[in-house]
Design a protein around this motif. Structure first.
Motif, short mmCIF file in Angstrom:
data_model
loop_
_atom_site.label_atom_id
_atom_site.label_comp_id
_atom_site.label_asym_id
_atom_site.label_seq_id
_atom_site.Cartn_x
_atom_site.Cartn_y
_atom_site.Cartn_z
N ALA A 87 25.06 82.95 28.62
CA ALA A 87 25.66 84.20 29.11
C ALA A 87 25.50 84.31 30.64
N ILE A 88 24.35 83.92 31.14
CA ILE A 88 24.13 83.95 32.59
C ILE A 88 25.05 82.96 33.28
N ALA A 89 25.18 81.77 32.71
CA ALA A 89 26.08 80.75 33.27
C ALA A 89 27.51 81.27 33.31
N ARG A 90 27.95 81.95 32.24
CA ARG A 90 29.31 82.53 32.24
C ARG A 90 29.45 83.58 33.32
N ASP A 91 28.42 84.41 33.52
CA ASP A 91 28.47 85.44 34.56
C ASP A 91 28.67 84.85 35.95
N PHE A 92 28.16 83.64 36.14
CA PHE A 92 28.28 82.98 37.44
C PHE A 92 29.42 81.96 37.47
N GLY A 93 30.26 81.97 36.42
CA GLY A 93 31.39 81.06 36.37
C GLY A 93 31.01 79.62 36.18
N LEU A 94 29.87 79.38 35.54
CA LEU A 94 29.38 78.02 35.37
C LEU A 94 29.51 77.50 33.95
N SER A 95 30.20 78.25 33.08
CA SER A 95 30.29 77.79 31.69
C SER A 95 31.22 76.59 31.62
N GLY A 96 30.88 75.66 30.74
CA GLY A 96 31.63 74.42 30.64
C GLY A 96 32.51 74.46 29.49
#
Length: 84
Positions: free
Chosen positions: A75-84
């Motif tokens: 969820a944090i990665a998605r918030d920072f646009g880092l989801s793969g």
């Protein structure tokens, strides 16, 4: 400051007297630097808080059991646009 006008130095004098200016600022004074009589910068005291060191947040943070779970990290990665 107490409403007094700040001391003013031209750039040449400020370079020549930088150590003295910093000492005055450390004692709470504000100094204005001017170019050709026109103020261009102000040197003011930096008020830093004392660092309390490692563990200083102990007892003030409330962590849930899943604070480091894959779901939370994703969820944090998605918030920072880092989801793969």
């Amino acid at each position: 400051m107490s409403g007094e006008a700040a001391a003013q130095f031209n750039i040449h004098d400020a370079k020549t007297n930088l150590s003295r200016i910093i000492e005055r600022v450390e004692h709470g004074e504000e100094i204005v630097i001017s170019r050709a009589g026109t103020p261009v910068a102000k040197v003011i005291p930096l008020h830093r808080t004392a660092r309390t060191g490692r563990g200083s947040l102990r007892g003030t943070l409330d962590l849930t059991e899943d604070w480091d779970s894959d779901e939370v990290n994703d969820a944090i990665a998605r918030d920072f646009g880092l989801s793969g």
